[in-house]
Structure formats: structure tokens, C-alpha cells
Write a protein that holds these residues in place. Structure first.
Motif, mmCIF file in Angstrom:
data_model
loop_
_atom_site.group_PDB
_atom_site.id
_atom_site.type_symbol
_atom_site.label_atom_id
_atom_site.label_comp_id
_atom_site.label_asym_id
_atom_site.label_seq_id
_atom_site.Cartn_x
_atom_site.Cartn_y
_atom_site.Cartn_z
ATOM 1 N N PHE A 282 -2.306 6.587 -2.925
ATOM 2 C CA PHE A 282 -3.611 6.880 -2.318
ATOM 3 C C PHE A 282 -3.996 8.332 -2.556
ATOM 4 O O PHE A 282 -5.123 8.638 -2.976
ATOM 5 C CB PHE A 282 -3.559 6.579 -0.824
ATOM 6 C CG PHE A 282 -4.743 7.089 -0.048
ATOM 7 C CD1 PHE A 282 -5.913 6.353 0.032
ATOM 8 C CD2 PHE A 282 -4.701 8.327 0.591
ATOM 9 C CE1 PHE A 282 -7.012 6.825 0.740
ATOM 10 C CE2 PHE A 282 -5.787 8.802 1.306
ATOM 11 C CZ PHE A 282 -6.946 8.050 1.381
ATOM 12 N N THR B 267 -8.115 -4.028 7.818
ATOM 13 C CA THR B 267 -7.008 -3.911 6.872
ATOM 14 C C THR B 267 -7.147 -2.647 6.029
ATOM 15 O O THR B 267 -6.184 -1.880 5.867
ATOM 16 C CB THR B 267 -6.954 -5.146 5.952
ATOM 17 O OG1 THR B 267 -6.698 -6.312 6.756
ATOM 18 C CG2 THR B 267 -5.862 -5.014 4.924
ATOM 19 N N VAL B 268 -8.339 -2.416 5.504
ATOM 20 C CA VAL B 268 -8.583 -1.233 4.679
ATOM 21 C C VAL B 268 -8.455 0.042 5.510
ATOM 22 O O VAL B 268 -7.783 1.011 5.102
ATOM 23 C CB VAL B 268 -9.976 -1.309 4.027
ATOM 24 C CG1 VAL B 268 -10.304 -0.006 3.300
ATOM 25 C CG2 VAL B 268 -10.046 -2.478 3.057
ATOM 26 N N CYS B 269 -9.073 0.067 6.685
ATOM 27 C CA CYS B 269 -9.032 1.263 7.534
ATOM 28 C C CYS B 269 -7.612 1.561 8.008
ATOM 29 O O CYS B 269 -7.205 2.722 8.096
ATOM 30 C CB CYS B 269 -9.963 1.090 8.728
ATOM 31 S SG CYS B 269 -11.712 1.127 8.295
ATOM 32 N N PHE C 80 0.849 -1.198 0.000
ATOM 33 C CA PHE C 80 0.000 0.000 0.000
ATOM 34 C C PHE C 80 0.881 1.243 0.000
ATOM 35 O O PHE C 80 1.744 1.412 0.862
ATOM 36 C CB PHE C 80 -0.922 0.024 1.219
ATOM 37 C CG PHE C 80 -1.769 1.265 1.294
ATOM 38 C CD1 PHE C 80 -2.913 1.379 0.518
ATOM 39 C CD2 PHE C 80 -1.406 2.308 2.127
ATOM 40 C CE1 PHE C 80 -3.695 2.532 0.570
ATOM 41 C CE2 PHE C 80 -2.191 3.463 2.195
ATOM 42 C CZ PHE C 80 -3.331 3.576 1.415
ATOM 43 N N LEU D 130 -6.537 0.013 -6.351
ATOM 44 C CA LEU D 130 -7.536 -0.267 -5.313
ATOM 45 C C LEU D 130 -7.240 -1.581 -4.605
ATOM 46 O O LEU D 130 -7.501 -1.720 -3.407
ATOM 47 C CB LEU D 130 -8.934 -0.317 -5.940
ATOM 48 C CG LEU D 130 -9.553 1.023 -6.351
ATOM 49 C CD1 LEU D 130 -10.895 0.803 -7.009
ATOM 50 C CD2 LEU D 130 -9.694 1.953 -5.145
ATOM 51 N N ARG E 111 -4.574 -2.652 -3.597
ATOM 52 C CA ARG E 111 -3.536 -2.478 -2.594
ATOM 53 C C ARG E 111 -4.104 -2.304 -1.188
ATOM 54 O O ARG E 111 -3.422 -2.581 -0.198
ATOM 55 C CB ARG E 111 -2.663 -1.268 -2.938
ATOM 56 C CG ARG E 111 -1.864 -1.403 -4.224
ATOM 57 C CD ARG E 111 -1.162 -0.095 -4.562
ATOM 58 N NE ARG E 111 -0.397 -0.163 -5.795
ATOM 59 C CZ ARG E 111 0.897 -0.495 -5.872
ATOM 60 N NH1 ARG E 111 1.555 -0.789 -4.759
ATOM 61 N NH2 ARG E 111 1.520 -0.513 -7.028
ATOM 62 N N PHE E 112 -5.360 -1.819 -1.092
ATOM 63 C CA PHE E 112 -5.978 -1.629 0.221
ATOM 64 C C PHE E 112 -6.099 -2.947 0.979
ATOM 65 O O PHE E 112 -6.205 -2.945 2.208
ATOM 66 C CB PHE E 112 -7.361 -0.999 0.062
ATOM 67 C CG PHE E 112 -7.335 0.463 -0.267
ATOM 68 C CD1 PHE E 112 -7.305 1.417 0.742
ATOM 69 C CD2 PHE E 112 -7.327 0.892 -1.583
ATOM 70 C CE1 PHE E 112 -7.280 2.775 0.445
ATOM 71 C CE2 PHE E 112 -7.296 2.242 -1.895
ATOM 72 C CZ PHE E 112 -7.267 3.186 -0.881
ATOM 73 N N ALA F 8 -4.900 1.019 6.369
ATOM 74 C CA ALA F 8 -4.203 1.639 5.246
ATOM 75 C C ALA F 8 -4.578 3.106 5.104
ATOM 76 O O ALA F 8 -3.714 3.968 4.896
ATOM 77 C CB ALA F 8 -4.522 0.877 3.954
ATOM 78 N N VAL F 9 -5.871 3.402 5.216
ATOM 79 C CA VAL F 9 -6.325 4.791 5.089
ATOM 80 C C VAL F 9 -5.740 5.652 6.200
ATOM 81 O O VAL F 9 -5.248 6.775 5.956
ATOM 82 C CB VAL F 9 -7.860 4.852 5.102
ATOM 83 C CG1 VAL F 9 -8.334 6.301 5.129
ATOM 84 C CG2 VAL F 9 -8.434 4.140 3.882
#
Length: 230
Positions: free
Chosen positions: A62, A123-125, A57, A76, A78-79, A127-128
Motif C-alpha cells: 500500500f 472492506t476497503v476502508c 492486503f 489494487l 487486494r483492497f 484495509a486503509v
């Protein structure tokens, strides 16, 4: 018919957690063998770096997507994909152990779909949160934000149980407090990367999501909203 109790020396592990663990370890096994030149020959030595560049990521990517409003599938992915590539065998091993241990405990309380949802959303959160608060060019990789999401779900279970027993619910956060304390000490002493920011994001996401995906979670939330509206 009731399922007979398990009397073996080792409690059975949920198959979906075993599958997740095997994917993590399987990918690392291939990369580790390639690092040593056992597979892939001379080209295999660069497989890990190529995997990190392809699936890690990138905060810079991003922000490029966010600023331009362009979200190509190859970025996308990668998230989520960053969670399945690690820097070393030890890095992957500890992540896998976390997933096995916490996944089993959360799975027994939440079920398969909710447990996997916690892992993926965390996992997604993670990364953000990493992109927003750390940024820069350093890639984020490894399953730790997702594993910390499972820690968040496990903390939610403890938090509920302590509340039902009339005990101090703050005790439920002792595990995450200890783990983050260790990470912060290492980060200060050795000026390590700030991956722990993504771990915190994963933990918070896992804990908050548990209010909705835990058994009866939506019903509890709707009841509380109705009580406030009355």
C-alpha cells in the motif's frame, strides 16, 4: 398486489447475502481440503499460503503504491480480495456467520445494493486504516472488516429507532462495544495481531456510509444542508 407474509419457521435469507456467504465458505472449503491433502496432492498443502500472498492486503505494498504513485491492478485488487481468504476454517466460519446474521438484518432495512456497498466500502476502508495505523509486513486477511461494516449499518438502524422512541441512542453501540472489548482483551492477554484496528475502520465506515445509502439517506442529508444554509 401485496406480498403475503412469511409464515415458515425460518425467515428467508436475502439471496445476495447467501451468495456472499457461499463464496466465503466455498473458497475456505477448497483451502481446507487442500490443507489436508484431499485435493491438490502435495502441492495443495501450500495453496492457502499462496492465496494469502496473492490476495492478502499488504500495508507495505500500500505504502509503495502511495509513495510512487503507481497503482497496478494486481495490487489494487487486494483492497477487496483479502476479505475472501482466511487463515483457518474457524476464522472463515465465524466471519460467514457474521455476514449471514448482520447481512440479513441490514438487507431488510437497506436493500441489496446498499447492503453490498456497505460491505465493500467497509472492506476497503478497513484495509486503509490498517495500513495507516498498523503498517508493517503482516498481511491483513478475512471478511471481518466488511462484517464489522454491516455491524456499523445495523448500529445505525438501532440508533435511528432508539431516537424515534425517545430513548438513549448510545445503547445502539452496545454490540460493537462488547465485541471490541473482547478483541482488546485477547490482544492484550495473548499479544495477538492488530487486525481489530481494521475492524474498527470497517465499523466506522459502515456506520457513516449508512447516512447516505439508507432509504432516504441522501434526502435527509440534503435537507439538513439546506436548513443550515437558510
Amino acid at each position: 398486489m401485496n406480498t403475503p407474509p412469511h409464515n415458515g419457521p425460518i425467515n428467508p435469507m436475502p439471496p445476495y447475502i447467501v451468495a456472499l456467504f457461499l463464496v466465503l465458505v466455498g473458497i475456505e472449503a477448497v483451502l481446507s481440503l487442500a490443507d489436508r491433502g484431499i485435493i491438490g496432492g502435495a502441492m495443495g498443502v501450500g495453496w492457502r499460503m499462496s492465496a494469502l500472498e496473492e490476495y492478502g492486503f499488504s500495508p507495505r505494498v500500500f505504502w509503495w503504491m502511495f509513495e510512487n504513485g503507481i497503482f497496478p491492478p494486481e495490487h489494487l485488487k487486494r483492497f477487496v480480495s483479502y476479505a475472501f481468504v482466511h487463515g483457518t476454517f474457524t476464522h472463515a466460519l465465524f466471519a460467514g456467520v457474521f455476514v449471514l446474521a448482520l447481512g440479513k438484518m441490514v438487507g431488510e432495512a437497506f436493500g441489496a445494493i446498499a447492503t453490498l456497498a456497505v460491505f465493500l466500502v467497509a472492506t476497503v476502508c478497513g484495509a486503509v486504516i490498517y495500513a495507516v495505523f498498523v503498517g508493517g509486513d503482516r498481511l491483513l486477511f478475512g471478511a471481518y472488516p466488511g462484517a464489522y461494516g454491516l455491524i456499523g449499518a445495523f448500529t445505525y438502524v438501532l440508533w435511528l429507532r432508539l431516537g424515534q422512541m425517545g430513548e438513549a441512542q448510545v445503547r445502539a453501540f452496545s454490540l460493537i462495544g462488547m465485541l471490541l472489548g473482547i478483541q482488546l482483551v485477547f490482544a492484550v492477554l495473548f499479544s495477538g495481531p492488530k487486525d481489530w484496528v481494521a475492524d474498527i475502520g470497517g465499523f466506522v465506515a459502515g456506520f457513516l456510509l449508512s447516512f447516505a445509502v439508507s432509504p432516504g439517506g441522501w434526502t435527509k442529508i440534503l435537507n439538513k444542508l439546506r436548513q443550515r444554509s437558510d
